[in-house]
Design a protein around this motif. Sequence first.
Motif, PDB file in Angstrom:
ATOM      1  N   GLY A  45       0.791  -1.233   0.047  1.00  0.00           N
ATOM      2  CA  GLY A  45       0.000   0.038  -0.094  1.00  0.00           C
ATOM      3  C   GLY A  45       0.892   1.406   0.221  1.00  0.00           C
ATOM      4  O   GLY A  45       1.944   1.243   0.008  1.00  0.00           O
ATOM      5  N   TYR A  46       0.381   2.381   0.193  1.00  0.00           N
ATOM      6  CA  TYR A  46       1.094   3.549   0.024  1.00  0.00           C
ATOM      7  C   TYR A  46       1.383   3.920   1.645  1.00  0.00           C
ATOM      8  O   TYR A  46       1.037   4.852   2.382  1.00  0.00           O
ATOM      9  N   TYR A  47       2.529   3.211   1.952  1.00  0.00           N
ATOM     10  CA  TYR A  47       2.979   3.396   3.346  1.00  0.00           C
ATOM     11  C   TYR A  47       4.435   3.831   3.753  1.00  0.00           C
ATOM     12  O   TYR A  47       5.066   3.514   2.776  1.00  0.00           O
ATOM     13  N   GLY A  48       4.520   4.392   4.825  1.00  0.00           N
ATOM     14  CA  GLY A  48       5.803   4.984   5.067  1.00  0.00           C
ATOM     15  C   GLY A  48       6.212   6.388   4.517  1.00  0.00           C
ATOM     16  O   GLY A  48       7.316   6.777   4.463  1.00  0.00           O
ATOM     17  N   PHE A  49       5.086   7.089   4.307  1.00  0.00           N
ATOM     18  CA  PHE A  49       5.102   8.418   3.566  1.00  0.00           C
ATOM     19  C   PHE A  49       4.660   9.531   4.587  1.00  0.00           C
ATOM     20  O   PHE A  49       4.379  10.583   4.197  1.00  0.00           O
ATOM     21  N   ARG A  50       4.193   9.250   5.893  1.00  0.00           N
ATOM     22  CA  ARG A  50       3.957  10.195   6.834  1.00  0.00           C
ATOM     23  C   ARG A  50       2.688  10.760   6.411  1.00  0.00           C
ATOM     24  O   ARG A  50       2.203  11.807   6.962  1.00  0.00           O
ATOM     25  N   ASN A  51       1.856  10.038   5.812  1.00  0.00           N
ATOM     26  CA  ASN A  51       0.464  10.419   5.308  1.00  0.00           C
ATOM     27  C   ASN A  51      -0.417   9.803   6.623  1.00  0.00           C
ATOM     28  O   ASN A  51      -0.501   8.720   6.419  1.00  0.00           O
ATOM     29  N   SER A  52      -1.102  10.785   7.495  1.00  0.00           N
ATOM     30  CA  SER A  52      -1.975  10.169   8.554  1.00  0.00           C
ATOM     31  C   SER A  52      -2.904   9.384   8.166  1.00  0.00           C
ATOM     32  O   SER A  52      -3.202   8.297   8.830  1.00  0.00           O
ATOM     33  N   GLY A  53      -3.560   9.625   7.037  1.00  0.00           N
ATOM     34  CA  GLY A  53      -4.591   8.704   6.469  1.00  0.00           C
ATOM     35  C   GLY A  53      -4.331   7.336   6.166  1.00  0.00           C
ATOM     36  O   GLY A  53      -4.709   6.429   6.636  1.00  0.00           O
ATOM     37  N   ASP A  54      -3.094   7.390   5.240  1.00  0.00           N
ATOM     38  CA  ASP A  54      -2.791   6.150   5.233  1.00  0.00           C
ATOM     39  C   ASP A  54      -2.078   5.319   5.955  1.00  0.00           C
ATOM     40  O   ASP A  54      -2.356   3.995   6.217  1.00  0.00           O
ATOM     41  N   GLU A  55      -1.175   6.066   7.004  1.00  0.00           N
ATOM     42  CA  GLU A  55      -0.883   5.052   8.149  1.00  0.00           C
ATOM     43  C   GLU A  55      -1.913   4.839   8.671  1.00  0.00           C
ATOM     44  O   GLU A  55      -1.852   3.549   9.645  1.00  0.00           O
ATOM     45  N   ALA A  56      -2.992   5.230   8.927  1.00  0.00           N
ATOM     46  CA  ALA A  56      -4.189   4.781   9.946  1.00  0.00           C
ATOM     47  C   ALA A  56      -4.807   3.537   9.040  1.00  0.00           C
ATOM     48  O   ALA A  56      -5.112   2.769   9.824  1.00  0.00           O
ATOM     49  N   VAL A  57      -4.784   3.631   7.593  1.00  0.00           N
ATOM     50  CA  VAL A  57      -5.250   2.247   7.003  1.00  0.00           C
ATOM     51  C   VAL A  57      -4.263   1.286   7.639  1.00  0.00           C
ATOM     52  O   VAL A  57      -4.750   0.207   7.670  1.00  0.00           O
ATOM     53  N   LEU A  58      -3.067   1.244   7.522  1.00  0.00           N
ATOM     54  CA  LEU A  58      -2.203   0.280   7.860  1.00  0.00           C
ATOM     55  C   LEU A  58      -2.270  -0.042   9.265  1.00  0.00           C
ATOM     56  O   LEU A  58      -2.609  -1.370   9.378  1.00  0.00           O
ATOM     57  N   LYS A  59      -2.516   0.859  10.255  1.00  0.00           N
ATOM     58  CA  LYS A  59      -2.567   0.556  11.550  1.00  0.00           C
ATOM     59  C   LYS A  59      -3.789  -0.076  11.891  1.00  0.00           C
ATOM     60  O   LYS A  59      -3.897  -1.162  12.678  1.00  0.00           O
ATOM     61  N   SER A  60      -4.961   0.316  11.005  1.00  0.00           N
ATOM     62  CA  SER A  60      -6.343  -0.486  11.063  1.00  0.00           C
ATOM     63  C   SER A  60      -6.329  -2.033  10.825  1.00  0.00           C
ATOM     64  O   SER A  60      -6.740  -2.807  11.192  1.00  0.00           O
ATOM     65  N   ILE A  61      -5.565  -2.291   9.436  1.00  0.00           N
ATOM     66  CA  ILE A  61      -5.356  -3.516   9.013  1.00  0.00           C
ATOM     67  C   ILE A  61      -4.613  -4.259   9.892  1.00  0.00           C
ATOM     68  O   ILE A  61      -4.923  -5.508  10.275  1.00  0.00           O
ATOM     69  N   PHE A  89      -2.812  16.222   7.856  1.00  0.00           N
ATOM     70  CA  PHE A  89      -2.523  14.977   7.671  1.00  0.00           C
ATOM     71  C   PHE A  89      -1.378  14.542   6.736  1.00  0.00           C
ATOM     72  O   PHE A  89      -0.974  13.416   7.010  1.00  0.00           O
ATOM     73  N   HIS A  90      -1.059  15.329   5.942  1.00  0.00           N
ATOM     74  CA  HIS A  90       0.083  14.680   5.277  1.00  0.00           C
ATOM     75  C   HIS A  90       1.343  15.970   5.286  1.00  0.00           C
ATOM     76  O   HIS A  90       1.107  17.117   5.035  1.00  0.00           O
ATOM     77  N   LEU A  91       2.271  15.531   5.876  1.00  0.00           N
ATOM     78  CA  LEU A  91       3.346  16.493   6.117  1.00  0.00           C
ATOM     79  C   LEU A  91       4.398  16.127   5.117  1.00  0.00           C
ATOM     80  O   LEU A  91       4.789  15.190   4.528  1.00  0.00           O
ATOM     81  N   PRO A  92       5.079  17.433   4.802  1.00  0.00           N
ATOM     82  CA  PRO A  92       4.632  18.965   5.207  1.00  0.00           C
ATOM     83  C   PRO A  92       3.557  19.547   4.551  1.00  0.00           C
ATOM     84  O   PRO A  92       3.238  20.785   4.760  1.00  0.00           O
ATOM     85  N   GLU A  93       3.239  19.224   3.414  1.00  0.00           N
ATOM     86  CA  GLU A  93       2.399  19.887   2.409  1.00  0.00           C
ATOM     87  C   GLU A  93       1.064  20.348   2.924  1.00  0.00           C
ATOM     88  O   GLU A  93       0.672  21.423   2.800  1.00  0.00           O
TER      89      GLU A  93
END
Length: 383
Positions: free
Chosen positions: A12-28, A241-245
Amino acid sequence: MATASAKIVISGYYGFRNSGDEAVLKSILNSLEDQGKQQGIQIEPIVLSGDPEWTSKMYGVRSVGRLKIREIRQLLKESDGLISGGGSLLQDSTGIMTIPYYLGIVRIAQWLRKPVFIYAQGVGPVQKKFFFSWIKNSFKRSAYVSVRDQESALLLEKMGLSRSKIEVVADPVMGLPLPTTRNPIQVKSLTHVGEANMDSLPVVGISVRFWDKQRRELDGIADGLRLLSQESPIHLRFLPFHLPEDEQASQYVIDRIGDIREHGSMISSAEQVTDPQQMLVEVSHCHAIIGMRLHSLIYAASQSVPLIGISYDPKIDQFLNRLQIQATGTSTKVDPLQLAKETKVLLDDQEGWRASKASFIELLKQDAASPARFIAHYYLAQR
């Protein structure tokens, strides 16, 4: 005690410090652990990541670089299967190579005769029609296909995939729990602080991102928030949610709002929140959420926080549809008066909103565990 085990690679789109995608991974990861325990399966996840060292440290799992194809092939060869998802992996709006990359990982697993589980993906938009057959063929050969909304299911049907092959579930993040130990909310870098006690003000969480090059949606949001702050004292809490943008987008809006201290209102920003559950805590402390980021809205729904969506992508509308809510603005236009009015309505009747959305939210939470439940049962049946 577990008597069977399964080593599963997660793409997935993991490891990029995007809180939403990291939440997906944590949830899975949480769901796999929970369902594995319930069904007596020890599941060992291995995550493909843009920053494997950070991912391993954050989640306590094995992780490898997502572009190390030779290593990934060997890893899949030694594994018991592949999870592809969740998130919006199969779309070509962010680049022409996104779909080939994720389908490439799927096809490697399939060539190695490993079961592939498509996990709560949001499919589309797919503008290049030649991708249709790629996606259909890959999904047809998968052991399980789940998508997070009806629109994704319909798109897959249009591509030629049988509807009987597709399960519509909820985004995994609907099942993400608050952390057992909550860190206190730190209000750092207050941009404007009024005389009122921070704790006495209603808190509106705001998640914005850059999208429209002319910044029309951000200008409308800023003007609407200024109007809202003038009506009664309020605490505007920006949640990047997505750093630093997103920090930069938040600052753009803050600068346009200007000084609101004379109205007894204040502005603050959550700084450097990369842990998904800590961001969930941030959202849970809000009285309403205005969100462009999809997962700001999902976080809000999971915590029964009244929400307003600003749509820059069909996935926003698709999620809002499941709550029977319409977006308040788009990436090209946000009416400031309408935004201020709708936010005030939510703040004035929070309990009414919760009551009207409770059944939809409960259904989403129940659906969130379905993919992990299927996967655990799949390996239980392989004993």
